[in-house]
Design an enzyme around this catalytic site. Structure first.
Site, PDB file in Angstrom:
ATOM      1  N   LYS A 211       5.485   0.383   7.957  1.00  0.00           N
ATOM      2  CA  LYS A 211       5.064   1.641   7.330  1.00  0.00           C
ATOM      3  C   LYS A 211       6.244   2.592   7.318  1.00  0.00           C
ATOM      4  CE  LYS A 211       1.065   3.069   7.526  1.00  0.00           C
ATOM      5  NZ  LYS A 211      -0.302   3.501   7.773  1.00  0.00           N
TER       6      LYS A 211
ATOM      7  N   ASP B 233      -7.751  10.954   9.911  1.00  0.00           N
ATOM      8  CA  ASP B 233      -7.800  10.439   8.543  1.00  0.00           C
ATOM      9  C   ASP B 233      -8.516   9.096   8.491  1.00  0.00           C
ATOM     10  OD1 ASP B 233      -7.433  10.378   5.850  1.00  0.00           O
ATOM     11  OD2 ASP B 233      -5.319   9.815   5.914  1.00  0.00           O
TER      12      ASP B 233
ATOM     13  N   GLY C 142       0.847  -1.196   0.000  1.00  0.00           N
ATOM     14  CA  GLY C 142       0.000   0.000   0.000  1.00  0.00           C
ATOM     15  C   GLY C 142       0.866   1.224   0.000  1.00  0.00           C
ATOM     16  N   SER C 143       0.313   2.314  -0.521  1.00  0.00           N
ATOM     17  CA  SER C 143       1.058   3.555  -0.410  1.00  0.00           C
ATOM     18  C   SER C 143       0.076   4.701  -0.396  1.00  0.00           C
ATOM     19  CB  SER C 143       2.047   3.692  -1.555  1.00  0.00           C
ATOM     20  OG  SER C 143       1.355   3.688  -2.771  1.00  0.00           O
TER      21      SER C 143
ATOM     22  N   VAL D 271       3.697   1.092   2.615  1.00  0.00           N
ATOM     23  CA  VAL D 271       3.609  -0.016   3.554  1.00  0.00           C
ATOM     24  C   VAL D 271       4.117  -1.298   2.890  1.00  0.00           C
ATOM     25  CG1 VAL D 271       2.091  -1.346   5.046  1.00  0.00           C
ATOM     26  CG2 VAL D 271       1.561   1.032   4.552  1.00  0.00           C
TER      27      VAL D 271
ATOM     28  N   SER E  91      -0.161   9.220   0.921  1.00  0.00           N
ATOM     29  CA  SER E  91       0.594  10.453   1.099  1.00  0.00           C
ATOM     30  C   SER E  91       1.568  10.337   2.267  1.00  0.00           C
ATOM     31  CB  SER E  91      -0.365  11.604   1.341  1.00  0.00           C
ATOM     32  OG  SER E  91      -1.266  11.240   2.346  1.00  0.00           O
ATOM     33  N   PHE E  92       1.234   9.464   3.214  1.00  0.00           N
ATOM     34  CA  PHE E  92       2.092   9.325   4.392  1.00  0.00           C
ATOM     35  C   PHE E  92       3.353   8.529   4.107  1.00  0.00           C
ATOM     36  CE2 PHE E  92      -1.084   6.045   4.115  1.00  0.00           C
ATOM     37  CZ  PHE E  92      -0.279   4.935   4.019  1.00  0.00           C
TER      38      PHE E  92
END
Ligand SMILES: *[C@@H]1O[C@H](CO)[C@@H](O)[C@H](O)[C@H]1NC(C)=O
Ligand SMILES: *[C@@H]1O[C@H](CO)[C@@H](O)[C@H](O)[C@H]1NC(C)=O
Ligand SMILES: *[C@@H]1O[C@H](CO)[C@@H](O)[C@H](O)[C@H]1NC(C)=O
Ligand SMILES: *[C@@H]1O[C@H](CO)[C@@H](O)[C@H](O)[C@H]1NC(C)=O
Length: 737
Positions: A429, A535, A407-408, A414, A410-411
């Protein structure tokens, strides 16, 4: 539900296109002569005469009704006589409700021909004989209610073939024999089972632990014996367990403390002994604990449910001590071994100690072996791991290889990884640190987050703050890995892939909604200092192996650097202010992150879960959004907006309701034109499902109100959803029953 009296006019039989005749809850009677004329209504699909005053016997023409009849509801009348075997001419019946009448005799064996039957309600009659084996042919059966009759004999093992059976009520009969193992099967969908007030004997089978979906089990007031199997701890969603009035002996297995959702536990009137497991005081939802009339001994715990004297019942256990003062039990004596005993005694103690140490050691070995073989439910060594190095994470993720990227955003990104081969996988992460001035207190904050634990929060195992191999700053969080991925995936992306059916049922969605609400409620109200998530969205809700939801990315705002933007305001650099579609409207006006804004995001998430549409769907433009879309359709047009997957399966076969056009007029009204042919929508949706969905969506709307002060509190949301679930599970699938 009116006050109609007298008999039904026979000329209703002149309506050849009549589909539904529903006269439930009136004062209509007396005999069922009307049946003769209704045989002319060759398209009749639903006949509901329940809760009236019809008496006499079931007239023969009943078997001459339209073969299209799906639902025949005759419950709560005064009908007598036997149930005619010819009823099976109505081979399309899905629901048959003959409950609460005066029927006698047996269930005709021909009932095995009702291949489409989903609900069979015969409760509250004087039926007798054995439950026919042929009922095992009803593979679509969802609920069977035979309680309060005079059935004899055993539970037919053939019921195992009813692979869709979720609700089984056979209490208050004269049944005997043992609880058939077959019934419990390995992948049984049973939710609610009531076998109480019969004469069942034998043990509660160890296989009871296979009932992964069961939330209510009542086997009270039988002649069951043996020990309560330790495997009961595997029924993780159990809320209601009634074992009272049997002859169980032995201890309450400590595994009972794994039933985190347990609300009601009654083991009274058995022959149980030993201590009260301490784990019971950790069950947060336990409202009612009845241990009375057994032989329990030792100290009564003082925390959790034991704090509330009206929630527990301990009488009839002479050997208990301690507990809260109000219980007025004797003080517990601490056992002190007095010195100066005979040599023999000392020797005995030495031998016993050696034996104990040996036993402890060997059970430790067994445990080690087990925990190696079966991966443990918690990540054991990772729990103890202080901080992890960049190198270790590099190796665990095969050098942050793209094949491990899961997963990816803006933060950051992963990755899935494995620290030690035998351990469960972890999720790493890696924070995106392009901005300068990364928070110096990263490790401090991270350790704060590590100590926040809740069943519905993703556990942060450890953190890493270091340099990467190129000499750049590297910060990462290490989480438990959630095998079932994100809620977003289950709601939307699964649909692209036709081979995989990633459907979440209504109940699963409701459970996830409750899980997420509990997590946010915990962050807002029960953690050491209130934490705002900032969020919340479906991709931040992860599902574990048992489909329990865990909220991730909480508290990121604490970890990520705060910088001053051009206007001099403090803002965090990375998309902490939420994601489009889920951000509360006040953010746009310069509002700050707040608890109320989290509630707004939760409301949107809830609507999305049940409408199956993202707030960013293309259809939402020109002022139309998820929120007002739902508001304007409720409650009458629910069927047109709800996620079609949640509609009953028959809809596939019956002509479907199609939302033909959706226009948004300046008049602030959505025109939802429905092209519905055939059976009207209302017949397709069970009233309880309808009610449940409306309540959920209304909760979603109450969370996503425009003004922050009008929004519900997370605590209320949690309570409300629990009530909705209780109602949904508690009410019969068809209201008449
Ligand atoms: C039911 O239908 C059959 C044939 O369709 C007919 O012979 C019989 O008389 C009918 N019974 C009643 C009670 O109407
Ligand atoms: C069940 O237990 C009751 C009382 O405990 C006893 O009277 C009865 O005979 C028992 N029945 C069977 C079938 O064992
Ligand atoms: C209950 O258990 C005790 C021993 O713990 C035993 O002596 C007694 O006979 C049991 N009573 C019944 C009714 O089974
Ligand atoms: C506990 O169980 C006993 C015996 O079954 C019963 O009499 C009592 O009413 C129960 N207490 C509560 C609070 O339910």
């Amino acid at each position: 539900m009116n006050k109609f009296l007298g008999s039904i006019p026979t000329n209703l039989g002149n309506l050849p296109n009549l589909l539904v005749l529903a006269l439930k809850r009136n004062y209509l009677g007396k005999s069922l002569h009307i049946f003769t004329s209704l045989t002319n209504c060759s398209r009749l699909s639903i006949l509901d005469l329940s809760s009236n005053q019809f008496d006499g016997v079931l007239p023969n023409p009943v078997s001459n009704f339209s073969s299209q009849l799906n639902g025949l509801y005759l419950g709560i009348n005064e009908i007598s006589g036997t149930i005619p075997g010819s009823l099976t001419n109505l081979f399309n019946l899905i629901v048959l409700g003959l409950n609460d009448n005066h029927f006698i005799g047996v269930i005709p064996t021909t009932f095995g021909k009702f291949e489409k039957m989903q609900f069979l309600g015969l409760t509250g009659n004087r039926l007798s004989g054995e439950i026919p084996t042929s009922l095992g042919n009803l593979t679509q059966l969802f609920k069977i209610d035979l309680h309060g009759n005079r059935f004899e004999g055993t539970i037919p093992p053939s019921l195992v073939n009813c692979q869709n059976l979720q609700i089984l009520y056979i209490s208050q009969n004269n049944l005997n024999g043992s609880i058939p193992l077959q019934l419990i099967g390995t992948s049984s969908p049973l939710l609610d089972v009531n076998l109480s007030h019969n004469s069942f004997t034998g043990k509660l089978p160890f296989e009871v632990g296979n009932l992964k979906s069961i939330y209510k089990l009542d086997i009270s007031n039988n002649n069951l014996s043996g020990e309560i199997p330790i495997s009961i701890g595997n029924c993780l969603i159990m809320e209601h367990l009634e074992l009272q009035g049997n002859s169980f002996h032995g201890v309450i297995p400590s595994s009972m403390a794994s039933l985190k959702g347990l609300r009601h536990l009654d083991v009274s009137q058995n022959n149980l002994s030993g201590p009260i497991p301490e784990g019971l005081e950790k069950l947060l939802f336990l409202e009612n604990l009845n241990l009375s009339f057994n032989n329990f001994e030792g100290e009564v715990p003082i925390e959790g449910v034991f704090k509330n004297i009206s929630a527990i019942s301990l009488i009839g256990n002479a050997k208990l001590c301690g507990g809260i003062p109000k219980l007025q039990l004797p003080k517990c004596h601490v056992n002190v071994i007095k010195p100066r005993k005979s040599i023999g005694f000392k020797l005995a103690i030495v031998i016993i100690s050696i034996v104990q140490i040996f036993l402890l050691f060997s059970s430790f070995l067994v445990w080690m072996k087990k925990s190696k073989k079966k991966s443990p439910s918690t990540v054991s060594t990772m729990d103890l791991l202080p901080n992890v190095s960049y190198k270790e994470l590099y190796q665990a993720t095969s050098g942050f290889s793209p094949s491990n990227l899961i997963g990816s955003g803006s933060f950051g990104s992963v990755y899935k990884g494995l620290i030690h081969q035998e351990e469960r996988p972890i999720a790493v992460k890696v924070l995106n640190l392009q901005q300068k001035g990364a928070s110096k207190s990263f490790m401090v904050e991270c350790n704060v987050l590590r100590n926040i634990r809740h069943r519905n929060l993703v556990k942060i195992l450890t953190c890493c703050s270091s340099m990467d191999y190129s000499g750049n700053q590297f910060k990462a969080l290490v989480f438990e890995f959630m095998t079932n991925g994100s809620l977003d995936f289950w709601l939307h992306q699964g649909l692209d892939n036709e081979n995989q059916s990633r459907n979440l049922s209504l109940l699963q969605r409701l459970n996830v909604a409750i899980d997420v609400a509990s997590a946010i409620d915990y962050l807002h109200n029960h953690s050491m200092q209130p934490i705002i998530h900032c969020d919340l969205k479906p991709s931040n809700v992860l599902l574990d192996n048992d489909m329990v939801a865990h909220v991730s990315d909480f508290g990121l705002a604490r970890l990520l650097p705060i910088t001053n933007d051009s206007s001099g305001k403090q803002t965090s650099t990375i998309g902490i202010k939420g994601s489009i579609g889920y951000i509360a409207p006040e953010y746009g006006m310069g509002g700050e992150a707040s608890i109320e804004a989290d509630v707004y995001s939760y409301g949107i998430l809830l609507l999305e879960m049940f409408l199956g549409k993202r707030p960013t769907d293309d259809m939402f433009k020109d002022g139309l959004n998820l929120n007002n879309f739902a508001k304007m359709a409720l409650p009458e047009k629910l069927v047109q907006i709800v996620d079609p997957i949640l509609l009953p399966r028959e809809v596939d076969e019956a002509p479907t309701a199609i939302v033909a056009t959706r226009e948004y007029n300046n008049g602030n009204e959505i025109q939802v034109d429905v092209e519905a042919q055939g059976i009207p929508n209302l017949c397709q949706m069970d009233p309880n499902v309808h009610k449940c969905l409306v309540s959920i969506l209304e909760t979603g709307l109450a969370c996503s109100m425009e003004s922050p002060k009008d929004r519900m509190k997370m605590k209320e949301v949690t309570r409300e959803l629990h009530l909705i679930k209780k109602d949904f599970l508690g009410s019969a699938i068809y209201t008449q029953m």
